[in-house]
Enzyme design. Structure first.
Site, mmCIF file in Angstrom:
data_model
loop_
_atom_site.group_PDB
_atom_site.id
_atom_site.type_symbol
_atom_site.label_atom_id
_atom_site.label_comp_id
_atom_site.label_asym_id
_atom_site.label_seq_id
_atom_site.Cartn_x
_atom_site.Cartn_y
_atom_site.Cartn_z
ATOM 1 N N SER A 1 89.008 14.708 -17.217
ATOM 2 C CA SER A 1 90.105 13.810 -16.538
ATOM 3 C C SER A 1 89.538 13.194 -15.561
ATOM 4 C CB SER A 1 91.201 14.667 -16.452
ATOM 5 O OG SER A 1 90.670 15.862 -15.323
ATOM 6 N N LYS B 1 89.691 11.705 -6.422
ATOM 7 C CA LYS B 1 90.260 11.937 -7.561
ATOM 8 C C LYS B 1 91.832 11.889 -7.158
ATOM 9 C CE LYS B 1 90.922 14.395 -12.071
ATOM 10 N NZ LYS B 1 90.045 15.385 -12.975
ATOM 11 N N SER C 1 86.122 18.477 -17.149
ATOM 12 C CA SER C 1 86.459 17.386 -16.523
ATOM 13 C C SER C 1 85.717 16.692 -15.625
ATOM 14 C CB SER C 1 87.822 17.418 -15.998
ATOM 15 O OG SER C 1 88.740 17.793 -16.973
#
Length: 481
Positions: free
Chosen positions: A157, A82, A181
Site C-alpha cells: 500500500s 504516507k 506494504s
C-alpha cells in the site's frame, strides 16, 4: 554538482554536506521540491504538497546550525510521509473520502522521530483505500503510477512512497507493512527497504478513536523505503528511537553483535507450487553469487513451513479484518475496494471463533521453528514474488487477479505473522516484452537483526548497482511514467 542536481544525492551523501555546512538544508530541500514539481504530475505519488512549510523548516534548521546547534543525523534530508500516518495539522485520510477531514492533532512517533533527527517532510504520499491493496489507487486522490512506466503497478500500500523516492522526490520515504506494504512497492519500483520486526519501530496514530486489533498490532510495522542500503543504515537508528506512546516498543540498538565466522544464508527457490519465472530465478542466482563473493556462506536449505505459516497467518488476519473492519469498508469504501475484499475473503477464508484463537496461539509454534532454524542460518534468501511485478489493477480482476497479486506472496506475509525482519533489494533489471522492470529478492533475518538483512542488501547492491540510475536515465530520455 549544480544546485538543480542535488535531488540525486542519497541521504548519506546529503548529510555529509549539510551537517558540515557545505550545503544548506534549504538548498537540499528546494532541489527535491523542484524535482517533485517536475515529475510528480505524471506519477501522482505525492498527493499533499508541503513545500511551503518544508522550506520554512529547512531555513530554521540552517539558522540553528549556524547558531551552534548540533545537527541531527538526518539534518536537511527531504522525506515523504504516507497519508495513513498522523502528521500534525494534516489529514490522515488513508485514501478514504470519508476521512478526508480527519486532521491529526499530533505527530505519530515515526514523524516525530524523523523530524527530531533533522529530516524535512516535503509531502505526503498516496495509498489505496484503507491501505489494504498491493496496488495504489483510491477515489480521493486517484491512481499512482510507477516511474518505470504504466505497464507496472507501483505496488501498495506504500505505492506513493516507493514511486516518489525512486523518481527522486526526497531521499527517504516513510511507509508501513502489514502483509508486504513496504516490500511490494520496493519490488515494484526497484527500491531497497527492510520491514522491521515486531516492536522495533514505535507506532501509534493520535487521531485514532480505538485501538487496532491484536493481529494488526502484531503484524503491522512502520519503516522506510530508500534508494540504497546505505541510507537504511543511516536512517533506521533514528526511526527506532523509543516513544512512550507505544508501550510494546523494544529498545534494542540498531547494530547487534557481530556473527562469529561467515554469516550463513539459507537459500531457497521454492515457490510452493507457483511457477518461478526465469527472470526471478536469474535474480536469485545473481543475489546468491553476490553474497558468496562478499564472504557469506550460502547453502541450499529449506526454512520451516513458509507456506503454512503464511497462508494461516493471513487467514487469521482476514478473520480479524472481517470482524473489526468489514463494516467500515462496506460503509465507506468504493465498490472497487468492496469487491476486492470480497475476493480476499475467498482467497484467504477467514478463521473465526475458536479456530481464530487457536491459530493466533499457533503463531508461537511457527515463530519458534523459525527461531531454531535461524540459530544456524541468521539470514534466508528467497523469492519475494515468483513472477515479475504485476500490472496496475490486477487485483480487480477477480479470483485469478487476487491470486497472482497476493495468493502467491507467502514469503511476504509469512514474515509479518512471524514478526521477523525482511528486506527487499533489486538484483536484476529485466527486459520484458512490455518494458523494463526491476526484480527484487527478499532477505529475512533473525529477530532484532534488521542490520544483518541490510548488510546483505548492500552486498547485492554493490554488484547490481543502484536501480535508480538506469531509471533516471530512462526518465530523462522520455521513457517511464
Amino acid at each position: 554538482m549544480t544546485k538543480p542536481d542535488l535531488w540525486r544525492l542519497s541521504a548519506t551523501e546529503l548529510t555529509k554536506r549539510t551537517r558540515t555546512g557545505d550545503l544548506s538544508a534549504e538548498d537540499a530541500v528546494q532541489a527535491s521540491i523542484d524535482r517533485m514539481n517536475a515529475v510528480n504530475p505524471a506519477l501522482n505519488a505525492v498527493v499533499e504538497d508541503l513545500c511551503a512549510e518544508a522550506l520554512e523548516r529547512a531555513r530554521a534548521l540552517d539558522t540553528a546550525r549556524a547558531g551552534g546547534a548540533v545537527p541531527g543525523p538526518l539534518h536537511g534530508v527531504p522525506v515523504t510521509i504516507k497519508i495513513n500516518v498522523d502528521q500534525k495539522g494534516h489529514a490522515t485520510s488513508n485514501g478514504v473520502p470519508a476521512l478526508k477531514d480527519l486532521i491529526a492533532p499530533a505527530d505519530a512517533p515515526v514523524v516525530e522521530n524523523l523530524q527530531k533527527a533533522g529530516a524535512v517532510v516535503i509531502g505526503r504520499t498516496n495509498t489505496p483505500e484503507f491501505s489494504f491493496r498491493a496496488d495504489t489507487d483510491n477515489p480521493l486522490h486517484g491512481r499512482t503510477y510507477n516511474p518505470w512506466g504504466r505497464h507496472i503497478s507501483p505496488g501498495g500500500s506504500s505505492g506513493g512512497a516507493g514511486a516518489a523516492v525512486m523518481a527522486g522526490i526526497g531521499a527517504l520515504a516513510h511507509g508501513n507493512d502489514i502483509g508486504g506494504s513496504l516490500r511490494f512497492p520496493a519490488a515494484a519500483n526497484g527500491a531497497v527497504t527492510v520491514k522491521p520486526g515486531l516492536g522495533r519501530v514505535p507506532a501509534w496514530n493520535p487521531s485514532q478513536s480505538a485501538e487496532r486489533g491484536l493481529l494488526a498490532q502484531l503484524m503491522s510495522v512502520q519503516g522506510l523505503i530508500a534508494r540504497s542500503a546505505e541510507d537504511l543504515h543511516l536512517s533506521m537508528p533514528s526511526l527506532i528511537a523509543a516513544d512512550p506512546r507505544d508501550p510494546f516498543h523494544v529498545p534494542v540498538a540498531w547494530r547487534g553483535e557481530a556473527v562469529s565466522g561467515p554469516v550463513k544464508v539459507a537459500f531457497t527457490k521454492n515457490t510452493h507450487g507457483y511457477d518461478l519465472h526465469p527472470e526471478v530465478e536469474a535474480a536469485l542466482d545473481f543475489a546468491r553469487s553476490a553474497l558468496t563473493d562478499a564472504g557469506y556462506l550460502v547453502e541450499d536449505a529449506e526454512p520451516p513451513n513458509v507456506f503454512e505459516a503464511g497462508r494461516n497467518g493471513y487467514r487469521a488476519l482476514m478473520g480479524e479484518v472481517y470482524a473489526l473492519m468489514k463494516d467500515d469498508v462496506d460503509a465507506a469504501g468504493s465498490q472497487t475496494v468492496r469487491d476486492i475484499f470480497a475476493v480476499y475473503f475467498q482467497e484467504f477464508p477467514p478463521f473465526a471463533g475458536d479456530e481464530l484463537l487457536r491459530m493466533m496461539a499457533k503463531r508461537t509454534h511457527y515463530a519458534r521453528q523459525w527461531s531454531l532454524f535461524m540459530e544456524e542460518y541468521p539470514l534466508v534468501l528467497s523469492p519475494f514474488l515468483p513472477q515479475p511485478f504485476f500490472k496496475p489493477d490486477r487485483d480487480t480482476e477477480g479470483a485469478e487477479g487476487v491470486h497472482e497479486v497476493l495468493g502467491c506472496a507467502v514469503y511476504s506475509y509469512a514474515m509479518n505473522f512471524l514478526g521477523l525482519p525482511a528486506a527487499s533489494v533489486p538484483a536484476r533489471l529485466a527486459q520484458l516484452p512490455n518494458g523494463p522492470q526491476p526484480i527484487n529478492v527478499q532477505i529475512a533475518a533473525r529477530r532484532w537483526r534488521e542490520d544483518l538483512a541490510v548488510d546483505a542488501c548492500a552486498a547485492i547492491e554493490a554488484r547490481a548497482g543502484r536501480m535508480c540510475l538506469p531509471l533516471w536515465d530512462q526518465i530523462q530520455a522520455g521513457g517511464g511514467a
